[in-house]
Design a protein around this motif. Sequence first.
Motif, PDB file in Angstrom:
ATOM      1  N   ASN A 172     -15.703  41.324  33.043  1.00 34.29           N
ATOM      2  CA  ASN A 172     -17.009  42.168  32.720  1.00 34.29           C
ATOM      3  C   ASN A 172     -17.212  43.602  33.359  1.00 34.29           C
ATOM      4  O   ASN A 172     -17.471  44.381  32.826  1.00 34.29           O
ATOM      5  N   LYS A 175     -14.612  46.063  32.666  1.00 36.82           N
ATOM      6  CA  LYS A 175     -14.632  46.334  31.326  1.00 36.82           C
ATOM      7  C   LYS A 175     -15.796  47.575  31.235  1.00 36.82           C
ATOM      8  O   LYS A 175     -15.537  48.702  30.599  1.00 36.82           O
ATOM      9  N   ASN A 176     -16.607  47.454  32.217  1.00 35.81           N
ATOM     10  CA  ASN A 176     -17.631  48.452  32.333  1.00 35.81           C
ATOM     11  C   ASN A 176     -17.307  49.716  33.155  1.00 35.81           C
ATOM     12  O   ASN A 176     -18.104  50.780  33.197  1.00 35.81           O
TER      13      ASN A 176
END
Length: 193
Positions: A172, A175-176
């Motif tokens: 996560n 992805k950011n």
Amino acid sequence: MKNIILTSCGIVKEDFKNNFYKIIDKDELKYKKVLYITTAVDGEDDGDKSWMIREYKTILNLGIDESNITEYKIGSSDIDINNFDIIYMMGGNTFYLLYMIRKYNFDNSIRDFINKGKIYIGSSAGSEILGSSIEPALPYDENKVNMSDFSGLKIVNGLIIPHSNKKEEFINNLKNNSSEELYLLYDGDGIII
């Protein structure tokens, strides 16, 4: 080009095996010569390595005849990889594996092998090195070789993340904070490129 198979721990799940058999006929596999590269394991601590035995069995479970499998450590001797149909690059320490590949210019051999249409199967570190960077290995593998250039072989355009099922928070965050394409490899499954 459908000759690169990225996995976390081998070709395990039946549906993934069936997709693999679309690339190469199951009956032909017993005749294929496999170069089984275990270099990355040498970069691991001397802990429990029972996973190696389990993973080796996944190769046999594909239908490959054991007498056609040659274990090899990069740099241990000269070998003509053109005598093989499949490279199976085992997992282990990603930094150590890439260090040895660079030290012995084995990256050119891998590229030539793939470009000839032969099959490359990567497992964990053996998959991760094909991407644009091995930097995602930093939180998980010890950088014992003091590597500072984390560039991968860039055969696959993006970051390859083995054992993705165990790295949700890390993924996560990637992805950011990354514009790179992510290839998420879940244990037992894989991606065919």
